[in-house]
Motif scaffolding. Structure first.
Motif, mmCIF file in Angstrom:
data_model
loop_
_atom_site.group_PDB
_atom_site.id
_atom_site.type_symbol
_atom_site.label_atom_id
_atom_site.label_comp_id
_atom_site.label_asym_id
_atom_site.label_seq_id
_atom_site.Cartn_x
_atom_site.Cartn_y
_atom_site.Cartn_z
ATOM 1 N N GLN A 37 0.866 -1.172 0.000
ATOM 2 C CA GLN A 37 0.000 0.000 0.000
ATOM 3 C C GLN A 37 0.905 1.224 0.000
ATOM 4 O OE1 GLN A 37 -3.199 1.749 3.072
ATOM 5 N NE2 GLN A 37 -3.725 -0.232 2.216
ATOM 6 N N MET A 38 0.924 1.907 -1.144
ATOM 7 C CA MET A 38 1.816 3.043 -1.300
ATOM 8 C C MET A 38 1.157 4.319 -0.779
ATOM 9 S SD MET A 38 4.367 1.508 -2.450
ATOM 10 C CE MET A 38 4.856 0.014 -3.305
ATOM 11 N N LEU A 39 1.877 5.024 0.066
ATOM 12 C CA LEU A 39 1.408 6.272 0.653
ATOM 13 C C LEU A 39 2.146 7.445 0.009
ATOM 14 C CD1 LEU A 39 1.474 5.151 4.401
ATOM 15 C CD2 LEU A 39 -0.465 5.095 2.817
ATOM 16 N N PRO A 40 1.526 8.611 -0.072
ATOM 17 C CA PRO A 40 0.175 8.943 0.385
ATOM 18 C C PRO A 40 -0.892 8.420 -0.571
ATOM 19 C CG PRO A 40 1.176 10.833 -0.666
ATOM 20 C CD PRO A 40 2.237 9.777 -0.617
ATOM 21 N N HIS A 41 -2.075 8.160 -0.018
ATOM 22 C CA HIS A 41 -3.192 7.692 -0.827
ATOM 23 C C HIS A 41 -3.664 8.797 -1.774
ATOM 24 C CE1 HIS A 41 -3.548 4.059 1.507
ATOM 25 N NE2 HIS A 41 -3.649 4.754 2.625
ATOM 26 N N SER A 42 -4.137 8.388 -2.911
ATOM 27 C CA SER A 42 -4.734 9.346 -3.829
ATOM 28 C C SER A 42 -6.108 9.757 -3.315
ATOM 29 C CB SER A 42 -4.877 8.731 -5.226
ATOM 30 O OG SER A 42 -5.663 9.554 -6.041
ATOM 31 N N GLU A 43 -6.349 11.052 -3.242
ATOM 32 C CA GLU A 43 -7.657 11.565 -2.823
ATOM 33 C C GLU A 43 -8.406 12.170 -4.002
ATOM 34 O OE1 GLU A 43 -6.898 14.284 0.322
ATOM 35 O OE2 GLU A 43 -6.248 12.728 1.744
ATOM 36 N N ARG A 44 -7.923 11.919 -5.204
ATOM 37 C CA ARG A 44 -8.530 12.479 -6.404
ATOM 38 C C ARG A 44 -9.164 11.381 -7.242
ATOM 39 N NH1 ARG A 44 -3.705 14.543 -5.211
ATOM 40 N NH2 ARG A 44 -3.411 16.805 -5.099
ATOM 41 N N GLU A 45 -10.119 11.803 -8.025
ATOM 42 C CA GLU A 45 -10.677 10.930 -9.053
ATOM 43 C C GLU A 45 -10.150 11.400 -10.401
ATOM 44 O OE1 GLU A 45 -12.342 8.190 -8.669
ATOM 45 O OE2 GLU A 45 -12.399 8.386 -6.484
ATOM 46 N N TYR A 46 -9.875 10.468 -11.275
ATOM 47 C CA TYR A 46 -9.301 10.807 -12.562
ATOM 48 C C TYR A 46 -10.186 10.314 -13.691
ATOM 49 C CZ TYR A 46 -4.948 11.748 -10.050
ATOM 50 O OH TYR A 46 -4.005 12.254 -9.191
ATOM 51 N N GLU A 47 -10.173 11.067 -14.763
ATOM 52 C CA GLU A 47 -10.818 10.612 -15.977
ATOM 53 C C GLU A 47 -9.902 9.618 -16.692
ATOM 54 O OE1 GLU A 47 -13.855 11.319 -16.894
ATOM 55 O OE2 GLU A 47 -14.155 12.637 -15.170
ATOM 56 N N TYR A 48 -10.496 8.803 -17.523
ATOM 57 C CA TYR A 48 -9.730 7.796 -18.257
ATOM 58 C C TYR A 48 -8.638 8.433 -19.108
ATOM 59 C CZ TYR A 48 -8.803 4.038 -21.601
ATOM 60 O OH TYR A 48 -8.206 3.090 -22.393
ATOM 61 N N THR A 49 -8.893 9.632 -19.603
ATOM 62 C CA THR A 49 -7.957 10.311 -20.507
ATOM 63 C C THR A 49 -7.030 11.285 -19.787
ATOM 64 O OG1 THR A 49 -9.644 11.976 -20.979
ATOM 65 C CG2 THR A 49 -9.508 10.100 -22.482
ATOM 66 N N ALA A 50 -6.971 11.217 -18.463
ATOM 67 C CA ALA A 50 -6.139 12.160 -17.706
ATOM 68 C C ALA A 50 -4.674 12.049 -18.115
ATOM 69 C CB ALA A 50 -6.279 11.885 -16.212
ATOM 70 N N SER A 51 -3.997 13.194 -18.182
ATOM 71 C CA SER A 51 -2.589 13.214 -18.538
ATOM 72 C C SER A 51 -1.745 12.744 -17.364
ATOM 73 C CB SER A 51 -2.164 14.621 -18.947
ATOM 74 O OG SER A 51 -0.764 14.710 -19.079
ATOM 75 N N LYS A 52 -0.855 11.798 -17.596
ATOM 76 C CA LYS A 52 0.026 11.312 -16.539
ATOM 77 C C LYS A 52 1.265 12.191 -16.397
ATOM 78 C CE LYS A 52 -1.447 6.547 -17.296
ATOM 79 N NZ LYS A 52 -2.181 6.789 -18.546
ATOM 80 N N GLN A 53 1.533 13.018 -17.394
ATOM 81 C CA GLN A 53 2.728 13.841 -17.366
ATOM 82 C C GLN A 53 2.704 14.852 -16.221
ATOM 83 O OE1 GLN A 53 3.735 15.457 -21.160
ATOM 84 N NE2 GLN A 53 5.475 16.633 -20.403
ATOM 85 N N ASP A 54 1.512 15.321 -15.854
ATOM 86 C CA ASP A 54 1.375 16.297 -14.777
ATOM 87 C C ASP A 54 0.688 15.701 -13.549
ATOM 88 O OD1 ASP A 54 2.448 18.378 -16.447
ATOM 89 O OD2 ASP A 54 0.518 18.449 -17.468
ATOM 90 N N LEU A 55 0.781 14.400 -13.400
ATOM 91 C CA LEU A 55 0.042 13.709 -12.338
ATOM 92 C C LEU A 55 0.539 14.130 -10.951
ATOM 93 C CD1 LEU A 55 -2.177 11.424 -12.530
ATOM 94 C CD2 LEU A 55 -0.370 9.869 -11.807
ATOM 95 N N PRO A 56 -0.339 14.596 -10.058
ATOM 96 C CA PRO A 56 0.092 15.003 -8.722
ATOM 97 C C PRO A 56 0.273 13.826 -7.763
ATOM 98 C CG PRO A 56 -2.245 15.423 -8.978
ATOM 99 C CD PRO A 56 -1.751 14.943 -10.311
ATOM 100 N N ASP A 57 -0.300 12.677 -8.091
ATOM 101 C CA ASP A 57 -0.170 11.482 -7.249
ATOM 102 C C ASP A 57 0.837 10.520 -7.863
ATOM 103 O OD1 ASP A 57 -2.215 12.039 -5.230
ATOM 104 O OD2 ASP A 57 -3.629 11.847 -6.888
ATOM 105 N N PHE A 58 1.419 9.677 -7.012
ATOM 106 C CA PHE A 58 2.362 8.673 -7.495
ATOM 107 C C PHE A 58 1.626 7.581 -8.265
ATOM 108 C CE2 PHE A 58 5.162 10.315 -4.117
ATOM 109 C CZ PHE A 58 6.364 10.357 -4.803
#
Length: 347
Positions: A244-265
């Motif tokens: 279980q990798m911390l910190p947990h993601s508290e966001r919901e993402y769309e299928y097409t979300a860009s990973k280049q600017d992803l704030p979560d790991f």
């Protein structure tokens, strides 16, 4: 731009800067999850010498008839080294010495051809190459010399696969959320069973999503769950290591979300052998995290780089080849010749 390729383009670091760090024994919560804080490094750099016993290299012959575009994955057999080259839609066959043998390039729309080669496997029992055509949702069976045998067509579009005793394990972890997951296909019953779903509506797409070693098929559930699963017979998987990798993601993402600017790991790579697991994570704020886990000691190291301090030869590619307690990386050349395979014999 593929994030996982960014993760594997590391530079040379002198042995002078070698600083030994300490590994951390994992912490568990009440559900026995293995908690890993990705914001807190245990060391700046993970060095080969902490988990590699020795290295060897195989120079792949270079010629006009065997010029590799880019190594996507590698399979070792007793007779051949097979190189998957998605760039050129070709499977290259080299002898264990590195001498070129032959190529399998059957791109087309005929029954014995593939349209979009995305992954391959070797069936050691029948000595066959299995090539996954992502466009026609089919696995094409060839002899090791490239003669067509038959094809198996699925009802779903896998991005990765493994051959099982009774069918196929199929990964659709990069598919839309409603169907994303890992499935087992029973050939005899012509039945699909969804074994694991995907958390969050964030797609993923790796060169490989499952690995196999010493008769074990394994995968890590993305994008944020990170449970390591092992396959059992008769279409079953079990949670082997509940990371279980911390910190947990508290966001919901769309299928097409860009990973280049992803704030979560998000995980960008994963390989596993009988003792070691290596994975990489990335987020826009912290950049790269290199994660090494010792299954025997139940300890991990978390750094910002993976560096070869044994002979200072940098690597450019990872592969999913993990048999016999070894990892297989690739070293790109500077002069346009074929890459060199770097064999890591692990402790």
């Amino acid at each position: 731009m593929k994030v996982h390729l960014i993760m594997t383009r590391y530079y040379y670091i002198s042995l002078f800067f070698f600083l030994m760090g300490t590994s951390c024994t994992y912490q568990k919560n009440g559900n026995d999850n293995i908690l890993i804080d990705l914001e807190t490094l245990t060391k700046d750099t993970i060095y080969y010498s902490s988990f590699v016993d020795s290295l060897s290299y195989i120079s792949l012959e270079t010629g006009d008839e065997c010029l590799i575009g880019e190594i996507t994955d590698v399979i070792f057999t007793s007779r051949y080294i097979f190189i998957l080259d998605n760039h050129q839609q070709t499977v290259w066959a080299f002898f264990p010495s590195g001498q070129f043998s032959h190529a399998i390039c059957r791109r087309g729309e005929a029954p014995d051809e593939y349209i979009k080669l995305v992954q391959f496997e070797y069936d050691s029992l029948n000595e066959e190459l299995l090539l996954l055509d992502g466009w026609s949702k089919s696995v094409l069976r060839y002899t090791v010399s490239g003669d067509f045998i038959s094809r198996v067509t699925f009802d779903i579009y896998p991005g990765d696969f493994k051959k099982t005793t009774d069918g196929y394990l199929l990964s659709l972890l990069g598919a839309p959320d409603s169907i994303a997951g890992v499935y087992h296909y029973d050939v005899q019953a012509n039945e699909y069973v969804k074994l694991v779903g995907r958390s969050h509506n964030l797609s993923c797409g790796f060169d490989w999503e499952m690995v196999s070693y010493d008769d074990t098929i394994a995968f890590m559930a993305p994008p944020f769950d990170n449970m390591v699963y092992h396959y059992k017979e008769k279409g079953e998987v079990y949670g082997y290591l509940p990371f279980q990798m911390l910190p947990h993601s508290e966001r919901e993402y769309e299928y097409t979300a860009s990973k280049q600017d992803l704030p979560d790991f998000i995980r960008t790579n994963y390989i596993e052998g009988n003792r070691w697991i290596y994975a990489t994570y990335w987020c826009a704020k912290y950049g790269v995290r290199a994660f090494l886990y010792d299954k025997r000691k139940q300890e991990y190291a978390l750094g910002s780089l993976l560096v070869n301090d044994m002979d200072d030869k940098g690597f450019s590619y990872l592969s999913s080849a993990c048999d016999d307690n070894r990892f297989v990386f690739g070293c790109a050349s500077d002069d346009g010749s074929n890459p060199e395979l770097q064999i890591l014999y692990l402790k």
